[in-house]
Motif scaffolding. Structure first.
Motif, PDB file in Angstrom:
ATOM      1  N   PRO A  11      -8.159  -8.837   2.004  1.00 39.10           N
ATOM      2  CA  PRO A  11      -8.263  -9.545   3.296  1.00 39.10           C
ATOM      3  C   PRO A  11      -8.162  -9.021   4.529  1.00 39.10           C
ATOM      4  O   PRO A  11      -8.844  -9.213   5.684  1.00 39.10           O
ATOM      5  CB  PRO A  11      -7.244 -10.682   3.289  1.00 39.10           C
ATOM      6  N   ASN A  12      -7.559  -7.690   4.568  1.00 40.65           N
ATOM      7  CA  ASN A  12      -7.740  -6.958   5.666  1.00 40.65           C
ATOM      8  C   ASN A  12      -8.976  -6.026   5.876  1.00 40.65           C
ATOM      9  O   ASN A  12      -9.354  -5.384   6.765  1.00 40.65           O
ATOM     10  CB  ASN A  12      -6.638  -6.036   5.771  1.00 40.65           C
ATOM     11  N   GLY A  13      -9.918  -6.397   5.022  1.00 41.39           N
ATOM     12  CA  GLY A  13     -11.172  -5.675   4.949  1.00 41.39           C
ATOM     13  C   GLY A  13     -11.346  -4.246   4.150  1.00 41.39           C
ATOM     14  O   GLY A  13     -12.292  -3.686   3.827  1.00 41.39           O
ATOM     15  N   ASP A  14     -10.313  -3.737   3.634  1.00 44.46           N
ATOM     16  CA  ASP A  14     -10.025  -2.515   2.792  1.00 44.46           C
ATOM     17  C   ASP A  14     -11.205  -2.574   1.646  1.00 44.46           C
ATOM     18  O   ASP A  14     -10.771  -3.887   0.916  1.00 44.46           O
ATOM     19  CB  ASP A  14      -8.467  -2.128   2.559  1.00 44.46           C
TER      20      ASP A  14
ATOM     21  N   GLY B  98      -0.610  -5.451 -12.781  1.00 44.01           N
ATOM     22  CA  GLY B  98      -0.924  -4.078 -12.866  1.00 44.01           C
ATOM     23  C   GLY B  98      -0.776  -3.578 -11.543  1.00 44.01           C
ATOM     24  O   GLY B  98      -0.563  -4.314 -10.313  1.00 44.01           O
ATOM     25  N   GLY B  99      -1.593  -2.333 -11.387  1.00 46.20           N
ATOM     26  CA  GLY B  99      -1.561  -1.861 -10.008  1.00 46.20           C
ATOM     27  C   GLY B  99      -1.918  -0.548  -9.878  1.00 46.20           C
ATOM     28  O   GLY B  99      -2.324   0.054 -10.993  1.00 46.20           O
ATOM     29  N   GLY B 100      -1.730   0.254  -8.947  1.00 40.24           N
ATOM     30  CA  GLY B 100      -2.203   1.697  -8.669  1.00 40.24           C
ATOM     31  C   GLY B 100      -1.176   2.741  -9.177  1.00 40.24           C
ATOM     32  O   GLY B 100      -0.111   2.681  -9.246  1.00 40.24           O
ATOM     33  N   VAL B 101      -1.914   3.934  -9.520  1.00 49.93           N
ATOM     34  CA  VAL B 101      -1.115   5.093 -10.230  1.00 49.93           C
ATOM     35  C   VAL B 101      -0.923   5.743  -8.895  1.00 49.93           C
ATOM     36  O   VAL B 101      -1.827   6.214  -8.218  1.00 49.93           O
ATOM     37  CB  VAL B 101      -1.907   5.721 -11.133  1.00 49.93           C
ATOM     38  N   GLU B 102       0.507   6.419  -8.807  1.00 55.46           N
ATOM     39  CA  GLU B 102       1.005   7.133  -7.656  1.00 55.46           C
ATOM     40  C   GLU B 102       0.544   8.634  -8.045  1.00 55.46           C
ATOM     41  O   GLU B 102       0.569   9.035  -9.051  1.00 55.46           O
ATOM     42  CB  GLU B 102       2.303   6.936  -7.395  1.00 55.46           C
ATOM     43  N   PRO B 103       0.306   9.435  -7.105  1.00 60.92           N
ATOM     44  CA  PRO B 103       0.163  10.842  -7.268  1.00 60.92           C
ATOM     45  C   PRO B 103       1.293  11.383  -8.128  1.00 60.92           C
ATOM     46  O   PRO B 103       2.270  11.082  -7.604  1.00 60.92           O
ATOM     47  CB  PRO B 103      -0.071  11.556  -5.730  1.00 60.92           C
ATOM     48  N   GLY B 104       0.961  12.397  -9.175  1.00 60.38           N
ATOM     49  CA  GLY B 104       1.881  12.914  -9.891  1.00 60.38           C
ATOM     50  C   GLY B 104       2.399  11.801 -11.055  1.00 60.38           C
ATOM     51  O   GLY B 104       3.324  12.571 -12.009  1.00 60.38           O
ATOM     52  N   GLU B 105       2.004  10.621 -10.999  1.00 59.33           N
ATOM     53  CA  GLU B 105       2.727   9.658 -11.808  1.00 59.33           C
ATOM     54  C   GLU B 105       2.044   9.490 -13.111  1.00 59.33           C
ATOM     55  O   GLU B 105       0.708   9.347 -13.430  1.00 59.33           O
ATOM     56  CB  GLU B 105       2.974   8.284 -11.180  1.00 59.33           C
TER      57      GLU B 105
ATOM     58  N   MET C 112       0.944  -1.074   0.042  1.00 53.24           N
ATOM     59  CA  MET C 112      -0.136  -0.081  -0.143  1.00 53.24           C
ATOM     60  C   MET C 112       0.883   1.401  -0.074  1.00 53.24           C
ATOM     61  O   MET C 112       1.777   1.262   0.739  1.00 53.24           O
ATOM     62  CB  MET C 112      -0.858  -0.124   1.399  1.00 53.24           C
ATOM     63  N   SER C 113       0.587   2.307  -0.944  1.00 57.13           N
ATOM     64  CA  SER C 113       1.317   3.372  -0.947  1.00 57.13           C
ATOM     65  C   SER C 113       1.203   4.083   0.308  1.00 57.13           C
ATOM     66  O   SER C 113       0.119   4.186   1.029  1.00 57.13           O
ATOM     67  CB  SER C 113       0.911   4.115  -2.274  1.00 57.13           C
ATOM     68  N   SER C 114       2.109   5.251   0.431  1.00 55.99           N
ATOM     69  CA  SER C 114       1.757   6.218   1.474  1.00 55.99           C
ATOM     70  C   SER C 114       0.669   7.013   1.134  1.00 55.99           C
ATOM     71  O   SER C 114       0.011   7.426   2.304  1.00 55.99           O
ATOM     72  CB  SER C 114       3.169   6.974   1.711  1.00 55.99           C
ATOM     73  N   TYR C 115       0.442   7.394   0.080  1.00 52.85           N
ATOM     74  CA  TYR C 115      -0.864   7.951  -0.309  1.00 52.85           C
ATOM     75  C   TYR C 115      -2.092   7.417   0.033  1.00 52.85           C
ATOM     76  O   TYR C 115      -2.983   7.842   0.588  1.00 52.85           O
ATOM     77  CB  TYR C 115      -0.714   8.237  -1.793  1.00 52.85           C
ATOM     78  N   VAL C 116      -2.142   5.951  -0.038  1.00 53.34           N
ATOM     79  CA  VAL C 116      -3.422   5.435   0.304  1.00 53.34           C
ATOM     80  C   VAL C 116      -3.453   5.207   1.615  1.00 53.34           C
ATOM     81  O   VAL C 116      -4.426   5.207   2.491  1.00 53.34           O
ATOM     82  CB  VAL C 116      -3.622   4.143  -0.626  1.00 53.34           C
ATOM     83  N   GLN C 117      -2.300   5.043   2.158  1.00 54.04           N
ATOM     84  CA  GLN C 117      -2.311   4.671   3.747  1.00 54.04           C
ATOM     85  C   GLN C 117      -2.886   6.076   4.647  1.00 54.04           C
ATOM     86  O   GLN C 117      -3.529   6.006   5.361  1.00 54.04           O
ATOM     87  CB  GLN C 117      -0.772   4.428   4.275  1.00 54.04           C
ATOM     88  N   SER C 118      -2.338   7.220   3.869  1.00 58.20           N
ATOM     89  CA  SER C 118      -2.937   8.438   4.541  1.00 58.20           C
ATOM     90  C   SER C 118      -4.486   8.699   4.436  1.00 58.20           C
ATOM     91  O   SER C 118      -5.182   9.102   5.134  1.00 58.20           O
ATOM     92  CB  SER C 118      -2.105   9.788   3.813  1.00 58.20           C
ATOM     93  N   ILE C 119      -4.820   8.170   3.229  1.00 60.81           N
ATOM     94  CA  ILE C 119      -6.376   8.324   2.780  1.00 60.81           C
ATOM     95  C   ILE C 119      -7.100   6.908   3.995  1.00 60.81           C
ATOM     96  O   ILE C 119      -8.179   7.647   4.559  1.00 60.81           O
ATOM     97  CB  ILE C 119      -6.686   7.953   1.438  1.00 60.81           C
ATOM     98  N   ARG C 120      -6.595   6.098   3.888  1.00 66.22           N
ATOM     99  CA  ARG C 120      -7.025   5.093   5.073  1.00 66.22           C
ATOM    100  C   ARG C 120      -6.888   5.390   6.329  1.00 66.22           C
ATOM    101  O   ARG C 120      -8.061   5.146   6.922  1.00 66.22           O
ATOM    102  CB  ARG C 120      -6.362   3.623   4.763  1.00 66.22           C
ATOM    103  N   ALA C 121      -6.211   6.112   6.651  1.00 64.96           N
ATOM    104  CA  ALA C 121      -6.104   6.846   8.132  1.00 64.96           C
ATOM    105  C   ALA C 121      -7.276   7.481   8.277  1.00 64.96           C
ATOM    106  O   ALA C 121      -7.778   7.605   9.441  1.00 64.96           O
ATOM    107  CB  ALA C 121      -4.625   7.618   8.522  1.00 64.96           C
ATOM    108  N   ARG C 122      -8.054   8.368   7.144  1.00 67.03           N
ATOM    109  CA  ARG C 122      -9.082   9.061   7.599  1.00 67.03           C
ATOM    110  C   ARG C 122     -10.571   8.431   7.215  1.00 67.03           C
ATOM    111  O   ARG C 122     -11.262   8.602   7.979  1.00 67.03           O
ATOM    112  CB  ARG C 122      -8.878  10.330   6.591  1.00 67.03           C
ATOM    113  N   ILE C 123     -10.485   7.231   6.466  1.00 68.60           N
ATOM    114  CA  ILE C 123     -11.766   6.770   6.114  1.00 68.60           C
ATOM    115  C   ILE C 123     -11.850   5.312   6.423  1.00 68.60           C
ATOM    116  O   ILE C 123     -12.905   4.801   6.223  1.00 68.60           O
ATOM    117  CB  ILE C 123     -12.089   6.827   4.522  1.00 68.60           C
ATOM    118  N   GLY C 124     -10.621   4.831   6.910  1.00 68.57           N
ATOM    119  CA  GLY C 124     -10.874   3.425   7.407  1.00 68.57           C
ATOM    120  C   GLY C 124     -10.957   2.401   6.203  1.00 68.57           C
ATOM    121  O   GLY C 124     -10.139   2.632   5.361  1.00 68.57           O
TER     122      GLY C 124
END
Length: 151
Positions: free
Chosen positions: A91-94, A47-54, A1-13
């Motif tokens: 698996p973690n529920g995200d 594949g996977g996610g696009v990072e901010p600014g990428e 999980m990218s730091s960007y997604v981690q920061s969003i997850r910290a707010r929205i669970g």
């Protein structure tokens, strides 16, 4: 999980999060390179996610390299995909939904699974893919991929 997604997850669970993604459609003639994912055991395209600014093209190159150690060349865009078929509960529920750009790619070096996200790689012809335990959304991408005529 990218730091960007981690920061969003910290707010929205674990609530649903819509994310941009990229998909590599790597072929050898009429065979497609698929990866079996560690978290689900299912086969899918790489594949996977696009990072901010990428740039999405840079993201597909990065994702293939991170998951397989291989280098690719993008030869075209197959299409853009999203909706319910690309929704995943990890698996973690995200809960995540992806909107992905599928790129037609050429493999430039050997690919091996990273054994973290990807536990196995395999080359499969179109007619075999539908029998695999897989992410169903890849069927549409593979159907949209141009045939081998003229290659």
């Amino acid at each position: 999980m990218s730091s960007y997604v981690q920061s969003i997850r910290a707010r929205i669970g674990q609530d649903f999060l819509l994310l941009p993604g990229v998909t590599a459609v790597i072929r050898d003639g009429e065979r497609f390179l698929l990866a079996r994912h560690a978290h689900s055991g299912l086969w899918s395209l790489i594949g996977g996610g696009v990072e901010p600014g990428e740039d999405p093209a840079d993201a597909v190159d990065r994702e293939v390299f991170e998951e397989t150690g291989a280098r690719i060349r993008i030869t075209g865009v197959i299409g853009a995909y999203g909706g319910e078929p690309l929704a995943v509960t990890y698996p973690n529920g995200d809960q995540v939904g992806y909107v992905t750009i599928a790129y037609e790619c050429e493999l430039l070096s050997e690919a091996t699974p990273d054994l973290d996200e990807i536990i196995e790689l395999g080359w499969f012809p179109r007619e075999v893919i539908s029998a695999l335990p897989r992410r169903d959304w890849i069927d549409r991408v593979i159907q949209d991929a141009p045939g081998d005529a003229g290659r």
